[in-house]
Write a protein that holds these residues in place. Structure first.
Motif, PDB file in Angstrom:
ATOM      1  N   TRP A 136       0.814  -1.219   0.000  1.00 31.29           N
ATOM      2  CA  TRP A 136       0.000   0.000   0.000  1.00 31.29           C
ATOM      3  C   TRP A 136       0.849   1.272   0.000  1.00 31.29           C
ATOM      4  O   TRP A 136       0.551   2.231  -0.710  1.00 31.29           O
ATOM      5  CB  TRP A 136      -0.950  -0.012   1.194  1.00 31.29           C
ATOM      6  N   THR A 137       1.902   1.311   0.800  1.00 32.27           N
ATOM      7  CA  THR A 137       2.765   2.500   0.849  1.00 32.27           C
ATOM      8  C   THR A 137       4.046   2.310   0.046  1.00 32.27           C
ATOM      9  O   THR A 137       4.700   3.284  -0.302  1.00 32.27           O
ATOM     10  CB  THR A 137       3.128   2.835   2.310  1.00 32.27           C
ATOM     11  N   ARG A 138       4.391   1.050  -0.248  1.00 25.57           N
ATOM     12  CA  ARG A 138       5.630   0.796  -0.996  1.00 25.57           C
ATOM     13  C   ARG A 138       5.453   1.106  -2.479  1.00 25.57           C
ATOM     14  O   ARG A 138       6.303   1.752  -3.098  1.00 25.57           O
ATOM     15  CB  ARG A 138       6.062  -0.660  -0.781  1.00 25.57           C
ATOM     16  N   ILE A 139       4.376   0.617  -3.078  1.00 23.80           N
ATOM     17  CA  ILE A 139       4.056   0.919  -4.482  1.00 23.80           C
ATOM     18  C   ILE A 139       2.588   1.375  -4.534  1.00 23.80           C
ATOM     19  O   ILE A 139       1.715   0.624  -4.971  1.00 23.80           O
ATOM     20  CB  ILE A 139       4.325  -0.286  -5.405  1.00 23.80           C
ATOM     21  N   PRO A 140       2.327   2.594  -4.071  1.00 23.05           N
ATOM     22  CA  PRO A 140       0.943   3.050  -3.870  1.00 23.05           C
ATOM     23  C   PRO A 140       0.076   3.046  -5.122  1.00 23.05           C
ATOM     24  O   PRO A 140      -1.100   2.680  -5.065  1.00 23.05           O
ATOM     25  CB  PRO A 140       1.114   4.464  -3.307  1.00 23.05           C
ATOM     26  N   GLU A 141       0.631   3.450  -6.256  1.00 23.30           N
ATOM     27  CA  GLU A 141      -0.177   3.520  -7.474  1.00 23.30           C
ATOM     28  C   GLU A 141      -0.646   2.128  -7.892  1.00 23.30           C
ATOM     29  O   GLU A 141      -1.824   1.914  -8.206  1.00 23.30           O
ATOM     30  CB  GLU A 141       0.622   4.170  -8.598  1.00 23.30           C
ATOM     31  N   THR A 142       0.279   1.179  -7.868  1.00 23.91           N
ATOM     32  CA  THR A 142      -0.078  -0.202  -8.209  1.00 23.91           C
ATOM     33  C   THR A 142      -1.089  -0.768  -7.221  1.00 23.91           C
ATOM     34  O   THR A 142      -2.055  -1.434  -7.611  1.00 23.91           O
ATOM     35  CB  THR A 142       1.182  -1.087  -8.226  1.00 23.91           C
ATOM     36  N   ALA A 143      -0.882  -0.486  -5.932  1.00 24.86           N
ATOM     37  CA  ALA A 143      -1.790  -0.998  -4.905  1.00 24.86           C
ATOM     38  C   ALA A 143      -3.204  -0.468  -5.094  1.00 24.86           C
ATOM     39  O   ALA A 143      -4.184  -1.217  -4.966  1.00 24.86           O
ATOM     40  CB  ALA A 143      -1.265  -0.623  -3.519  1.00 24.86           C
ATOM     41  N   PHE A 144      -3.309   0.816  -5.400  1.00 21.38           N
ATOM     42  CA  PHE A 144      -4.642   1.404  -5.553  1.00 21.38           C
ATOM     43  C   PHE A 144      -5.346   0.846  -6.782  1.00 21.38           C
ATOM     44  O   PHE A 144      -6.555   0.603  -6.762  1.00 21.38           O
ATOM     45  CB  PHE A 144      -4.541   2.929  -5.636  1.00 21.38           C
ATOM     46  N   ARG A 145      -4.602   0.647  -7.845  1.00 19.03           N
ATOM     47  CA  ARG A 145      -5.199   0.056  -9.044  1.00 19.03           C
ATOM     48  C   ARG A 145      -5.624  -1.389  -8.787  1.00 19.03           C
ATOM     49  O   ARG A 145      -6.669  -1.838  -9.274  1.00 19.03           O
ATOM     50  CB  ARG A 145      -4.208   0.119 -10.206  1.00 19.03           C
ATOM     51  N   LEU A 146      -4.805  -2.122  -8.032  1.00 21.02           N
ATOM     52  CA  LEU A 146      -5.152  -3.505  -7.719  1.00 21.02           C
ATOM     53  C   LEU A 146      -6.437  -3.580  -6.906  1.00 21.02           C
ATOM     54  O   LEU A 146      -7.265  -4.465  -7.119  1.00 21.02           O
ATOM     55  CB  LEU A 146      -4.014  -4.172  -6.946  1.00 21.02           C
ATOM     56  N   ARG A 147      -6.590  -2.678  -5.945  1.00 20.87           N
ATOM     57  CA  ARG A 147      -7.828  -2.661  -5.161  1.00 20.87           C
ATOM     58  C   ARG A 147      -9.036  -2.533  -6.073  1.00 20.87           C
ATOM     59  O   ARG A 147     -10.032  -3.250  -5.949  1.00 20.87           O
ATOM     60  CB  ARG A 147      -7.808  -1.507  -4.155  1.00 20.87           C
TER      61      ARG A 147
END
Length: 402
Positions: free
Chosen positions: A157-168
């Protein structure tokens, strides 16, 4: 004694209801279809239970089904209730056997035709493969809960935020589709507003500008590209001359070009803003395109196997090859926009339209419905002149040194 016979069933065409024994009815519709129905009475109410169509369900099979259901009725069991219960049990069995991976791949397969380019499909597949499937891939899609979604998101979530948000968002879409297919019940555990936004920390997603090549380096860089014979080098040249996005260039089709008018028309489906974009072609852009003629009947920049268009990372690779890897392909758009603002007198809206950007002022955009093609052509010609002059200066300087 039975009232229906095989020969009658095969020959009857007149619409109506034809009764057999023990409540068995054959219904013939106006379009000729024949369906079995069991009519029975329970608790002083009449019910009709479908048994299938003829000849898929034969007369013998229909009568055997009637015997079974009549036995249930003698024991106080409603056949409709029993069927619904069996269907629900079967749905539970099916739900338990369908994995998240299966539903995710089904979602991608269903929607890939509506996505703008193949890279979007690759991004979906790769991100799910790398971050979601190891934890959720083999889980029944109907069993996934909030804690499972958090197990995926918290480590990134904080390490690769853009990828995490898209994955959600991608997990949410897959689970919504599964619910529509009756494979899930209840609220979506990947829902953001009012749910995960209360369970995950706020992301700090500072905007980092694309690393852009300075305008004075464009001429020498074009000369380097010209020394290469690769399709990716030609694509990079067109990218620079037109200030278009990588996917717009890599997926370019010959059918989009009008060389007589000097215009490249990109269909709305391929544009980020979803609007048709006309690109005025400078002499340098046309020269680049002419070098690609005859290499593929459809794509201007075919891939190595000639099975489709150039992959999205090809331009980046050719920049690395020329030791320009500190810059990114998208950065050429920033170079163009900075140069047009600082070194030309063209109005802001001309420069923004050259990049296929929508006007921020909604009132201004409502009244200005043209694409200012002629004025943008002047701007792009000046841009091409900057590049060609820089290339010539670089050539002369190199000649003097040798």
């Amino acid at each position: 004694m039975a009232k229906l016979t095989q020969s009658f069933l095969r020959s009857v065409e007149t619409p109506g209801s034809y009764h057999d024994e023990r409540g068995l009815i054959l219904r013939v519709s106006v379009n000729g279809t024949k369906n079995w129905v069991l009519r029975y009475q329970l608790n002083n109410r009449r019910h009709d239970l479908g048994l299938g169509s003829f000849p898929t369900v034969s007369l013998k099979a229909a009568r055997l089904a009637v015997d079974t259901y009549r036995l249930d009725l003698s024991q106080g069991i409603d056949p409709l209730t029993k069927r619904a219960s069996l269907q629900y049990e079967q749905a539970l069995i099916t739900r338990a056997s369908v994995t998240f991976r299966h539903e995710a791949e089904r979602y991608i397969s269903t929607h890939r035709q509506s996505w703008k380019n193949v890279r979007h499909v690759q991004q979906w597949s790769n991100s799910l493969r790398d971050h979601v499937y190891p934890l959720l891939g083999e889980m029944p899609v109907g069993s996934i809960k909030t804690e499972h979604v958090l197990d995926v998101l918290i480590p990134i979530w904080t390490r690769i935020p853009e990828t995490a948000f898209r994955l959600r968002n991608r997990i949410e879409l897959v689970l919504d589709a599964a619910k529509a297919r009756m494979l899930r019940e209840g609220e979506n555990p990947a829902r953001w507003r009012g749910h995960l936004d209360k369970l995950l920390p706020r992301q700090k997603r500072a905007k980092v500008p694309f690393s852009a090549m300075p305008a004075e380096r464009l001429g020498p860089f074009i000369r380097q590209l010209d020394s290469l014979e690769s399709t990716a080098a030609r694509a990079c040249e067109l990218l620079i001359y037109t200030a278009c996005r990588s996917n717009e260039v890599c997926d370019a089709r010959w059918s989009e070009f009008d060389f007589a008018a000097g215009i490249w028309t990109i269909d709305a489906a391929r544009m980020k803003a979803g609007k048709v974009h006309r690109v005025p072609l400078s002499a340098g852009a046309i020269q680049t395109l002419e070098q690609q003629q005859g290499k593929h009947p459809i794509y201007v920049f075919p891939n190595a196997r000639r099975t489709g268009s150039l992959p999205g990372n090809a331009i980046r690779r050719v920049m690395d090859e020329l030791q320009a890897g500190e810059y990114v392909p998208h950065g050429f758009r920033s170079t163009f926009r900075t140069w047009s603002a600082e070194h030309t007198n063209f109005p802001r809206e001309i420069c923004e339209m050259a990049l296929a950007h929508s006007l921020e002022n909604k009132v201004e955009a409502a009244y200005n419905r043209g694409d200012l093609l002629d004025k943008r052509r002047q701007l792009m010609n000046e841009w091409a002149t900057l590049i060609s002059v820089g290339a010539m200066i670089s050539f002369n300087h190199q000649a003097e040194k040798s």
